[in-house]
Design an enzyme around this catalytic site. Structure first.
Site, PDB file in Angstrom:
ATOM      1  N   THR A   1       0.855  -1.185   0.000  1.00 47.73           N
ATOM      2  CA  THR A   1       0.000   0.000   0.000  1.00 47.73           C
ATOM      3  C   THR A   1       0.888   1.230   0.000  1.00 47.73           C
ATOM      4  O   THR A   1       2.100   1.139   0.150  1.00 47.73           O
ATOM      5  CB  THR A   1      -0.910   0.040   1.243  1.00 47.73           C
ATOM      6  OG1 THR A   1      -0.090   0.096   2.411  1.00 47.73           O
ATOM      7  CG2 THR A   1      -1.817  -1.180   1.309  1.00 47.73           C
TER       8      THR A   1
ATOM      9  N   VAL B   1       8.024  -2.355   6.978  1.00 46.88           N
ATOM     10  CA  VAL B   1       8.043  -0.895   6.932  1.00 46.88           C
ATOM     11  C   VAL B   1       8.578  -0.429   5.582  1.00 46.88           C
ATOM     12  O   VAL B   1       9.693  -0.765   5.187  1.00 46.88           O
ATOM     13  CB  VAL B   1       8.906  -0.319   8.072  1.00 46.88           C
ATOM     14  CG1 VAL B   1       8.940   1.215   7.979  1.00 46.88           C
ATOM     15  CG2 VAL B   1       8.359  -0.755   9.427  1.00 46.88           C
ATOM     16  N   LYS B   2       7.762   0.329   4.888  1.00 47.64           N
ATOM     17  CA  LYS B   2       8.086   0.796   3.539  1.00 47.64           C
ATOM     18  C   LYS B   2       8.729   2.172   3.628  1.00 47.64           C
ATOM     19  O   LYS B   2       8.128   3.118   4.150  1.00 47.64           O
ATOM     20  CB  LYS B   2       6.798   0.829   2.704  1.00 47.64           C
ATOM     21  CG  LYS B   2       6.977   0.856   1.201  1.00 47.64           C
ATOM     22  CD  LYS B   2       5.600   0.712   0.555  1.00 47.64           C
ATOM     23  CE  LYS B   2       5.670   0.737  -0.952  1.00 47.64           C
ATOM     24  NZ  LYS B   2       4.301   0.731  -1.537  1.00 47.64           N
ATOM     25  N   VAL B   3       9.964   2.279   3.118  1.00 45.81           N
ATOM     26  CA  VAL B   3      10.778   3.479   3.288  1.00 45.81           C
ATOM     27  C   VAL B   3      11.219   4.001   1.920  1.00 45.81           C
ATOM     28  O   VAL B   3      11.660   3.216   1.071  1.00 45.81           O
ATOM     29  CB  VAL B   3      12.024   3.165   4.148  1.00 45.81           C
ATOM     30  CG1 VAL B   3      12.861   4.417   4.357  1.00 45.81           C
ATOM     31  CG2 VAL B   3      11.616   2.547   5.487  1.00 45.81           C
TER      32      VAL B   3
END
Length: 218
Positions: free
Chosen positions: A27, A87-89
């Protein structure tokens, strides 16, 4: 190759999960906004609900900060929501620093907004679990997005990097096939692209013939 669905729409996630081929979900803030999800509490609850629908898959939850300290603060909160949260960074300087910190502290990451092999190398060196090259957007800019998948695959194989290549910005079913050929570990795409793999005119013709012939035995 693993299949992730790229959406925040719960009905589409459930449909993909019910199909039996779903391995995870990605997402981003734009997808959340598209579903009318507003506010920190609502976003966090939405991630929890997604994790309940897909209990055995990795769920990428994106930070919305660009400085190291706030990325870490945000990422820790997201990671605490559920054991399957990744965790999308973003691929920025402080993002790479944060990925290294997360890696050292046992938090898995997905490095997003990757558009070059150099960026993919940095993400792998920092210890990202996933790197997300945006092949559709690269195609839009006049370059070959699929060539980037081939290039990253070659580099990772030569160097022994363990980071998984998560092909993103998928536009159509053939993108998925090409990603599989190029050695992507994961393909994340809209539900329509996944369902598009089901379709072939000869399948429709063959099924119609079988059903017609079956009536003769009724």
């Amino acid at each position: 190759m693993k299949f992730f669905i790229d959406t925040a729409n719960l009905a589409q996630i459930k449909e993909a999960q019910d199909l039996g081929i779903l391995d995870g979900v990605t997402t981003n803030p734009s997808l959340m906004a598209k579903e009318g999800i507003k506010g920190k509490a609502a976003v966090e609850q939405h991630y929890k609900t997604i994790c309940e629908i897909v209990p055995n898959g990795d769920i990428s939850a994106e930070v919305v900060s660009t400085d190291f300290d706030t990325i870490i603060k945000e990422g820790k909160v997201l990671a605490a929501l559920h054991k399957n949260i990744i965790v999308k960074v973003p691929m920025i300087k402080d993002g790479v620093k944060a990925i290294k910190w997360f890696t050292d502290n046992g938090i898995a990451t997905n490095c997003t907004l990757v558009f070059s092999a150099g960026q993919a190398i940095l993400a792998a060196k920092a210890g990202a679990k996933y790197v997300s090259p945006f092949i559709g957007r690269i195609d839009d800019s006049g370059w070959d997005g699929m060539e980037l998948i081939h290039q990253i695959r070659q580099i990772y194989d030569i160097q022994g990097y363990k980071t998984e290549i998560l092909a993103a910005s998928i536009r159509y079913p053939n993108h998925i096939i090409k990603c599989a050929e190029a050695g992507a570990n994961v393909c994340t795409c809209p539900l329509d692209s996944i369902l598009g793999l089901l379709k072939h005119p000869l399948t429709d013709i063959g099924l119609a013939k079988f059903l017609e012939d079956a009536k003769k035995f009724a």
